[in-house]
Each structure stands twice: as C-alpha cells, then as structure tokens.
Design a protein around this motif. Sequence first.
Motif, PDB file in Angstrom:
ATOM      1  N   ILE A 100       0.821  -1.247  -0.028  1.00 30.68           N
ATOM      2  CA  ILE A 100      -0.163   0.069   0.169  1.00 30.68           C
ATOM      3  C   ILE A 100       0.829   1.353   0.064  1.00 30.68           C
ATOM      4  CG2 ILE A 100      -1.551   1.222   1.438  1.00 30.68           C
ATOM      5  CD1 ILE A 100      -3.374  -0.889   1.480  1.00 30.68           C
ATOM      6  N   PRO A 101       1.989   1.358   0.663  1.00 26.46           N
ATOM      7  CA  PRO A 101       2.823   2.722   0.506  1.00 26.46           C
ATOM      8  C   PRO A 101       3.077   2.931  -0.879  1.00 26.46           C
ATOM      9  CG  PRO A 101       3.404   1.342   2.689  1.00 26.46           C
ATOM     10  CD  PRO A 101       2.543   0.443   1.789  1.00 26.46           C
ATOM     11  N   ARG A 102       3.770   1.792  -1.351  1.00 23.31           N
ATOM     12  CA  ARG A 102       4.232   1.924  -2.907  1.00 23.31           C
ATOM     13  C   ARG A 102       3.015   2.423  -3.832  1.00 23.31           C
ATOM     14  NH1 ARG A 102       8.046  -3.320  -4.005  1.00 23.31           N
ATOM     15  NH2 ARG A 102       9.382  -2.657  -2.869  1.00 23.31           N
ATOM     16  N   VAL A 103       2.027   1.981  -3.544  1.00 25.34           N
ATOM     17  CA  VAL A 103       0.855   2.147  -4.404  1.00 25.34           C
ATOM     18  C   VAL A 103       0.543   3.852  -4.198  1.00 25.34           C
ATOM     19  CG1 VAL A 103      -1.630   1.679  -4.746  1.00 25.34           C
ATOM     20  CG2 VAL A 103      -0.062  -0.167  -4.680  1.00 25.34           C
ATOM     21  N   LEU A 106       2.884   5.881  -5.785  1.00 19.92           N
ATOM     22  CA  LEU A 106       2.790   5.978  -7.264  1.00 19.92           C
ATOM     23  C   LEU A 106       1.562   6.626  -7.562  1.00 19.92           C
ATOM     24  CD1 LEU A 106       3.587   2.098  -8.221  1.00 19.92           C
ATOM     25  CD2 LEU A 106       4.927   4.223  -8.835  1.00 19.92           C
ATOM     26  N   ILE A 107       0.395   6.703  -7.023  1.00 27.73           N
ATOM     27  CA  ILE A 107      -0.544   7.482  -7.148  1.00 27.73           C
ATOM     28  C   ILE A 107      -0.277   9.030  -7.056  1.00 27.73           C
ATOM     29  CG2 ILE A 107      -2.949   8.319  -6.332  1.00 27.73           C
ATOM     30  CD1 ILE A 107      -3.376   5.398  -5.720  1.00 27.73           C
ATOM     31  N   VAL A 108       0.421   9.341  -5.942  1.00 25.21           N
ATOM     32  CA  VAL A 108       0.822  10.808  -5.759  1.00 25.21           C
ATOM     33  C   VAL A 108       1.821  11.108  -7.067  1.00 25.21           C
ATOM     34  CG1 VAL A 108       2.066  12.252  -4.403  1.00 25.21           C
ATOM     35  CG2 VAL A 108       0.603  11.002  -3.472  1.00 25.21           C
ATOM     36  N   VAL A 132      11.596   7.247 -11.594  1.00 28.81           N
ATOM     37  CA  VAL A 132      11.036   7.429 -10.046  1.00 28.81           C
ATOM     38  C   VAL A 132      10.300   6.327  -9.877  1.00 28.81           C
ATOM     39  CG1 VAL A 132       9.802   8.677  -8.423  1.00 28.81           C
ATOM     40  CG2 VAL A 132      11.494   9.763 -10.095  1.00 28.81           C
ATOM     41  N   ALA A 133       9.311   6.022 -10.792  1.00 30.60           N
ATOM     42  CA  ALA A 133       8.302   4.686 -10.791  1.00 30.60           C
ATOM     43  C   ALA A 133       9.133   3.454 -10.617  1.00 30.60           C
ATOM     44  CB  ALA A 133       7.307   4.695 -11.805  1.00 30.60           C
TER      45      ALA A 133
END
Length: 175
Positions: A100-103, A106-108, A132-133
């Motif tokens: 979840i932190p990665r997701v 990535l949304i931000v 960066v992604a």
Amino acid sequence: MNAPETAADPRSTEDEIHEHVPAGSTWAGLVFGLATLATGALVLEQGWSVNGELDPSGPRFMPVVVGALWVALAAAYVAGMAMNLVRRTVPDSVERFDHIPRVLFLIVLLIGYAYALDPVGYIVSTAVFFVVAAAVLGSREHVRDLVVAVGIAVAVYFLFSRSLGIYLPPGVLPL
C-alpha cells in the motif's frame, strides 16, 4: 524432538505465506472479478448502443472491441477465482496489504506527473516519472532506467508529433 524447518524448504515458506492470508481473501477476489465483469458488460452494452456501423473506422468499433476484451478477461479471472474457491486454495495474487505505501506513492507520483506535463514538457516529465516509478517498484539499475525512459519518451514524442500530428507539450525543451 523434530528438527526445525528451514526457509529452504519451499513447503514451509508457502505454508507461512498462506497462513497469514485471511480466509475471506478468495471471496474478495471473486467479488472483485464479478464487479469487473459487470463493468465490462456495461462498457460492451454502451458500445453497442453507439450509432453507426461496426467497421474499424466507425465510432462503435473501439468501444465494442474494448468491452468484449474486458468481458473476456474478467470472465477468465472470475473462472480462476471460482476454481480457487472450489479447490479451497488461496491464489498467489491474494496478498496482504504490504504494498500500500508503494501504491499510494505511485498515485501521488502520477498526479504530480499530470501537473508537470504541461509546464515541464512531455519528454522530461515522462522520463522522470518512469525512473522514479521504476525505483519505487524496486529497480536498482538507475542508469539503465534513465536510458530506457529517455529513449521511450523521445520515441513516443516524435511518433506522436511527427507521424500522427498529435503535438505533446514540449515544455522546457525547444522542440
């Protein structure tokens, strides 16, 4: 006394993984699949309702193709989830919420990319987003990521602007 199980034993690792997955996870995958299937059916139905012929140059063609592919993929997913439910196995794709932190990052990052696209330009913002992604997703080959990112961004920019006549924002680069 029994010898302690080691991490090299694949069965012990697999049992440890499945031990922590909630029992309702298979049902959650099935519910998600059914919701995705219903959404695909709606897209397909709306595609058929578009006026015009069903030829590749008509307005109905792509919505119908996308809807049909969506329904086919969702049906395959639902079938796989149903088989897992019948077999009482937990699929590998059902994991705890470790990512979840990665997701969220990535949304931000994607939102930042959308805001940077016009003032900074397509090539620069796309290359930075890609690098960066990739790093967020675990890549440690930063030079390779940069080379691939710049190559893809430049290729897509010139393909769209020169070949298709769709001009992407040049931003800070004088293109």
